[in-house]
Design a protein around this motif. Structure first.
Motif, short mmCIF file in Angstrom:
data_model
loop_
_atom_site.label_atom_id
_atom_site.label_comp_id
_atom_site.label_asym_id
_atom_site.label_seq_id
_atom_site.Cartn_x
_atom_site.Cartn_y
_atom_site.Cartn_z
N SER A 217 0.86 -1.19 0.00
CA SER A 217 0.00 0.00 0.00
C SER A 217 0.88 1.23 0.00
O SER A 217 1.98 1.23 0.58
N VAL A 218 0.42 2.29 -0.65
CA VAL A 218 1.10 3.58 -0.62
C VAL A 218 0.11 4.60 -0.10
O VAL A 218 -0.95 4.81 -0.71
N VAL A 219 0.45 5.23 1.02
CA VAL A 219 -0.48 6.10 1.74
C VAL A 219 0.14 7.48 1.88
O VAL A 219 0.87 7.75 2.85
N PRO A 220 -0.10 8.37 0.92
CA PRO A 220 0.44 9.73 1.05
C PRO A 220 -0.30 10.50 2.15
O PRO A 220 -1.50 10.30 2.36
N GLY A 221 0.42 11.35 2.82
CA GLY A 221 -0.18 12.13 3.90
C GLY A 221 0.91 12.74 4.75
O GLY A 221 2.10 12.56 4.48
N SER A 222 0.53 13.43 5.79
CA SER A 222 1.52 14.13 6.61
C SER A 222 2.17 13.19 7.61
O SER A 222 1.58 12.20 8.04
N GLY A 223 3.38 13.54 7.99
CA GLY A 223 4.09 12.77 9.00
C GLY A 223 3.38 12.74 10.33
O GLY A 223 3.22 11.67 10.94
N PRO A 224 2.93 13.90 10.85
CA PRO A 224 2.27 13.90 12.16
C PRO A 224 0.97 13.12 12.19
O PRO A 224 0.48 12.80 13.28
N VAL A 225 0.38 12.82 11.03
CA VAL A 225 -0.87 12.07 11.00
C VAL A 225 -0.61 10.62 10.55
O VAL A 225 -0.71 9.68 11.33
N VAL A 226 -0.26 10.45 9.28
CA VAL A 226 -0.07 9.09 8.76
C VAL A 226 1.17 8.44 9.37
O VAL A 226 1.14 7.28 9.79
N GLY A 227 2.28 9.19 9.41
CA GLY A 227 3.50 8.62 9.98
C GLY A 227 3.32 8.22 11.43
O GLY A 227 3.72 7.12 11.84
N ALA A 228 2.70 9.10 12.21
CA ALA A 228 2.50 8.79 13.63
C ALA A 228 1.53 7.62 13.82
O ALA A 228 1.73 6.78 14.70
N THR A 229 0.50 7.54 12.98
CA THR A 229 -0.44 6.43 13.07
C THR A 229 0.27 5.10 12.82
O THR A 229 0.07 4.12 13.55
N LEU A 230 1.10 5.06 11.79
CA LEU A 230 1.84 3.84 11.50
C LEU A 230 2.83 3.52 12.62
O LEU A 230 3.01 2.36 13.00
N GLY A 231 3.46 4.55 13.17
CA GLY A 231 4.42 4.33 14.25
C GLY A 231 3.78 3.78 15.50
O GLY A 231 4.40 2.99 16.23
N ARG A 232 2.54 4.18 15.77
CA ARG A 232 1.85 3.74 16.98
C ARG A 232 0.96 2.51 16.75
O ARG A 232 0.38 1.99 17.70
N HIS A 233 0.86 2.07 15.52
CA HIS A 233 -0.12 1.03 15.18
C HIS A 233 0.27 -0.30 15.81
O HIS A 233 1.39 -0.77 15.67
N HIS A 234 -0.68 -0.93 16.47
CA HIS A 234 -0.41 -2.19 17.15
C HIS A 234 -0.30 -3.37 16.18
O HIS A 234 0.16 -4.45 16.58
N ASP A 235 -0.70 -3.19 14.94
CA ASP A 235 -0.62 -4.28 13.97
C ASP A 235 0.49 -4.04 12.95
O ASP A 235 0.56 -4.75 11.94
N VAL A 236 1.36 -3.08 13.20
CA VAL A 236 2.57 -2.89 12.41
C VAL A 236 3.72 -3.53 13.18
O VAL A 236 3.93 -3.25 14.36
N ASP A 237 4.45 -4.42 12.51
CA ASP A 237 5.48 -5.20 13.18
C ASP A 237 6.86 -4.56 13.15
O ASP A 237 7.73 -4.90 13.96
N ALA A 238 7.09 -3.65 12.20
CA ALA A 238 8.38 -2.97 12.11
C ALA A 238 8.20 -1.68 11.34
O ALA A 238 7.33 -1.58 10.46
N VAL A 239 9.01 -0.70 11.69
CA VAL A 239 9.08 0.57 10.95
C VAL A 239 10.49 0.73 10.42
O VAL A 239 11.46 0.56 11.17
N THR A 240 10.61 1.03 9.14
CA THR A 240 11.90 1.41 8.57
C THR A 240 11.77 2.85 8.09
O THR A 240 10.86 3.19 7.34
N PHE A 241 12.70 3.70 8.53
CA PHE A 241 12.56 5.14 8.33
C PHE A 241 13.87 5.73 7.86
O PHE A 241 14.95 5.39 8.37
N THR A 242 13.79 6.60 6.87
CA THR A 242 14.91 7.46 6.50
C THR A 242 14.44 8.90 6.58
O THR A 242 13.42 9.27 5.97
#
Length: 496
Positions: A217-242
């Motif tokens: 999936s590709v989900v464009p949006g702001s870091g404070p909204v989409v990025g933070a949601t993915l970072g806090r999501h309980h069903d995301v197993d890993a975050v890779t960030f640059t």
């Protein structure tokens, strides 16, 4: 590509189709119908109104990824099946080279000569490399007694969130996607707000290549909204960030606030290039120093933005570097004659210009800098060289992410190493010397994830890339990238 003219690229750009929908089980608008305009920094014109996703869209993408992972069409597929899809995807990237190159050129202000010769071909090559690696990565058999067998296998983690920056929109996405998908994971990709277009087109090509629905999936949006949601999501197993060190810290916090997911960070840099006094070909060194900071308008995390030079060659080398900076042609990124394009956005330009002004006050002398006279937008900024800068000055400690070089003259090899290592970052370093023994000795003392000796920002898919300290941890590229996206599983058989 060298025989293509500015007019040729302008004609193609005028016909360029720009994707605008998010990609979640196919092309979709944001649930609430919101959009964000993405702007060409070279002209100030709107390229597309792109879906502006929010937390609900991110939830939908994660659910699609989990559903696809659990279904097993990709996660448990034979490695050669996954390799075949990645190879077809690479072929499609090459087939659509002009479109992808133009999307990054217009969306991020990158030079067309770079996107056509480096970014797009390099992205295809990375997809192919990981495809070819899949049937060559083995598990282990642990040493046990004769009544037991312990097998160690690599298992995909599940749903990976990939958050990428705007300076290399296509290539940074592929750096994350290729190993994560090769390992069998589902991926939710959040492109940068300023440059989402090539990532959206990449998802279309992935589906055409045969990647099962929901796996990407590709989900464009702001870091404070989409990025933070993915970072806090309980069903995301890993975050890779640059991206920046500040945002990297947020992802560490998000993981602690949620499910303690793995977080892999490639964060800021303030890399030094050390030039020792035994070098003879100062023209080659000056070319390397200039390329190390002014490539991609200085918008490179591993840019060697600090020149640390021994006194014996300092005056002559500094003069040559200043000459090269002044001669750089800053202009239209669609023009093959352009040597440096615009910064990615007006916001970034204003930040860089403010740092240039501050740096000029901290320097003994300031050469260049400021907005290019008569440019169509203020994103066109001239390279700046600052001499006589104290190693602890703010301009020498702050990641500018723009075309600013600070110069530090030192007396001894020990002092050179101390200054080079004198920031909290440790992503990359450069070293120029004609003495092989000194090269080995000093390179070992430089604290950096990559040390380029007598070359500029050495990089290849076969070698790991990443840093230490405030530059993050974990490695992109090479087989080591698979470590981030797999977990080791032990299966113990007892025959007693």
């Amino acid at each position: 590509m060298s025989n293509r003219t500015n007019e040729h690229w302008r004609d193609l750009a005028a016909k360029l189709e720009t994707p605008s929908l998010a990609w979640i089980d196919g092309p979709v608008p944001a649930l609430r119908g919101a959009t964000r305009s993405t702007v060409d920094p070279a002209t100030g014109l709107v390229l597309a109104d792109v879906a502006e996703c929010d937390a609900d869209d991110a939830d939908r993408a994660v659910a699609a990824g989990r559903r696809a992972f659990d279904a097993g069409h990709w996660s448990t597929a034979h490695p050669r099946e996954r390799a075949a899809v990645l190879t077809r995807w690479a072929d499609l990237v090459v087939e659509h080279l002009d479109q992808l190159a133009l999307l990054d050129c217009r969306d991020a202000g990158k030079r067309i000569v770079d996107t056509t010769s480096i970014d797009v071909p390099g992205s295809a090559a990375i997809l192919r490399w990981y495809a070819e690696s899949l049937d060559k990565v083995y598990g282990e058999v642990a040493p046990t007694g004769s009544a037991d067998l312990a097998v160690v296998t690599r298992e995909p983690l599940g749903v990976v969130a990939a958050v990428v920056p705007w300076n290399y929109p296509l290539e940074m996405a592929v750096w994350k996607l290729a190993p994560a998908l090769a390992a069998g994971n589902s991926v939710v990709l959040k492109p940068a707000e300023d440059s989402p277009l090539s990532a959206l087109r990449l998802a279309e090509l992935a589906a055409e290549a045969g990647l099962p629905e929901g796996v990407l999936s590709v989900v464009p949006g702001s870091g404070p909204v989409v990025g933070a949601t993915l970072g806090r999501h309980h069903d995301v197993d890993a975050v890779t960030f640059t991206g920046s060190t500040a945002v990297g810290r947020l992802f560490q916090t998000y993981a602690g606030e949620s499910n303690m997911k793995q977080v892999w960070l490639e964060a800021g840099g303030k890399s030094a290039v050390v030039v020792l006094d035994d070098v003879h070909d100062l023209d080659a060194v000056a070319d390397g120093v200039a390329a190390g900071i002014f490539t991609n308008s200085g918008q490179v995390c591993s840019a060697t933005s600090r020149l640390v030079v021994q006194q014996g060659v300092a005056e002559e080398l500094i003069g040559r570097v200043v000459e090269r900076a002044a001669a750089i042609v800053v202009g239209d990124p669609l023009d093959p004659a352009t040597q440096m394009g615009p910064l990615v956005s007006e916001r970034q330009a204003q930040r860089v210009l403010a740092l240039m002004e501050r740096g000029a006050k901290e320097a003994g002398q300031a050469f260049g800098g400021g907005v290019v006279d008569g440019a169509p937008t203020t994103c066109f900024v001239r390279p700046q060289v600052l001499t006589g800068v104290a190693p602890d000055a703010s301009i020498a400690q702050t990641e500018v992410f723009g075309p600013v070089l600070t110069v530090h003259t030192v007396g001894t090899e020990d002092e050179a190493v101390a200054v080079a290592n004198g920031t909290p970052y440790a992503l990359a370093a450069g070293l120029w010397t004609d003495d092989l023994r000194r090269a080995h000795r000093v390179a070992r003392r430089l604290r950096a994830g990559t040390v380029s000796v007598n070359c500029v920002d050495a990089l290849d898919v076969s070698t790991p890339f990443g840093g230490f300290g405030h530059s993050g941890y974990g490695r992109d590229l090479s087989l080591h990238a698979l470590d981030k996206f797999t977990g080791l599983k032990t299966t113990w058989f007892h025959y007693g």
